[in-house]
Design an enzyme around this catalytic site. Sequence first.
Site, PDB file in Angstrom:
ATOM      1  CG  ASP A  32      -4.403   0.417   8.884  1.00 47.59           C
ATOM      2  OD1 ASP A  32      -3.377   0.449   8.174  1.00 47.59           O
ATOM      3  OD2 ASP A  32      -5.533   0.224   8.395  1.00 47.59           O
TER       4      ASP A  32
ATOM      5  CE1 TYR B  76      -3.459  -4.318   0.958  1.00 49.54           C
ATOM      6  CE2 TYR B  76      -3.691  -3.146  -1.124  1.00 49.54           C
ATOM      7  CZ  TYR B  76      -4.111  -3.388   0.169  1.00 49.54           C
ATOM      8  OH  TYR B  76      -5.203  -2.712   0.680  1.00 49.54           O
TER       9      TYR B  76
ATOM     10  CG  ASP C 266      -2.304  -6.465   4.160  1.00 52.12           C
ATOM     11  OD1 ASP C 266      -2.913  -7.459   4.607  1.00 52.12           O
ATOM     12  OD2 ASP C 266      -2.811  -5.332   4.114  1.00 52.12           O
TER      13      ASP C 266
ATOM     14  CD  GLU D 165      -3.416  -0.260   1.778  1.00 50.44           C
ATOM     15  OE1 GLU D 165      -4.301   0.470   1.300  1.00 50.44           O
ATOM     16  OE2 GLU D 165      -3.442  -0.664   2.959  1.00 50.44           O
TER      17      GLU D 165
ATOM     18  CG  ASN E 194      -6.225  -7.695   3.252  1.00 49.21           C
ATOM     19  OD1 ASN E 194      -6.443  -7.111   4.313  1.00 49.21           O
ATOM     20  ND2 ASN E 194      -5.854  -7.068   2.151  1.00 49.21           N
TER      21      ASN E 194
END
Length: 262
Positions: A251, A105, A146, A34, A148
């Site tokens: 975050d 990602y 990441d 990101e 997810n």
Amino acid sequence: MRIVTWNVNSVRQRLPRLLALVARHAPDVVCLQETKVTDDDFPFDELSSVGYGALSFGQRAYNGVAILSRHALEEVSRGMPDDPVPDEARLLAARTGGLAVATAYAVNGKSIEHPAYATKLAWFDALRAWTMETFTPGEPLVLAGDFNVAPDDRDVHDPELWRGKNLASEPERARIAALEDLGLTDLGRAAAGEVEGPFTWWDYRAGAFHRGWGLRIDLVLGSAPVAARLISVSVDRDERKPTSGEGKPSDHAPVVLTVGDE
């Protein structure tokens, strides 16, 4: 050798924290997700000034991945065949420092009822096929980023609350297991053992970080030669604190992998 993976949630907004991170941990390689900038706007000069070369696969305002290294970088791939979202910058791979390194990602999925959820599962299927085609089973490989997905109930703060939901559903978890079936090890779980977490992401809302409402969705997968050299995997939880650095934190917290010499 030390490798960091971090969803920075905008490399430009997080640049002072990124520079502080590399000074603090002195990693050999950094995988970013990101980045949210085009390649033209990526901070190559600022990173070069502290000893890091970089490859960027970016796009404006959304997505974007990058690999930083103190060693020479040879690009292997940007994107992958059969990607269900080919216009989104989500995967970059390189060889550096005697390793193959990929930063990923994953598609978020939004909710299991949303069309993006099926796209997410298809993205993972494409990632598995690309991994099989691009790398040999015996080579040192780190696939980090990441994802997810929280791979199992130890990776969510409240398993019943998250049961069957996006980020913790069984079809998503099966896709992580399918990557492991290629001979990859979830190095974070291997290092942590049977404990809860350690978490890597906390929503900005509802005081989630301070309440401990986290998920472990930032993963480092390693091939057998890397897993055999595993020393430690830690989460730089302090980086998630608003008081720990300049400006608002991401975050996500960085994950730090340390492996021994061959």
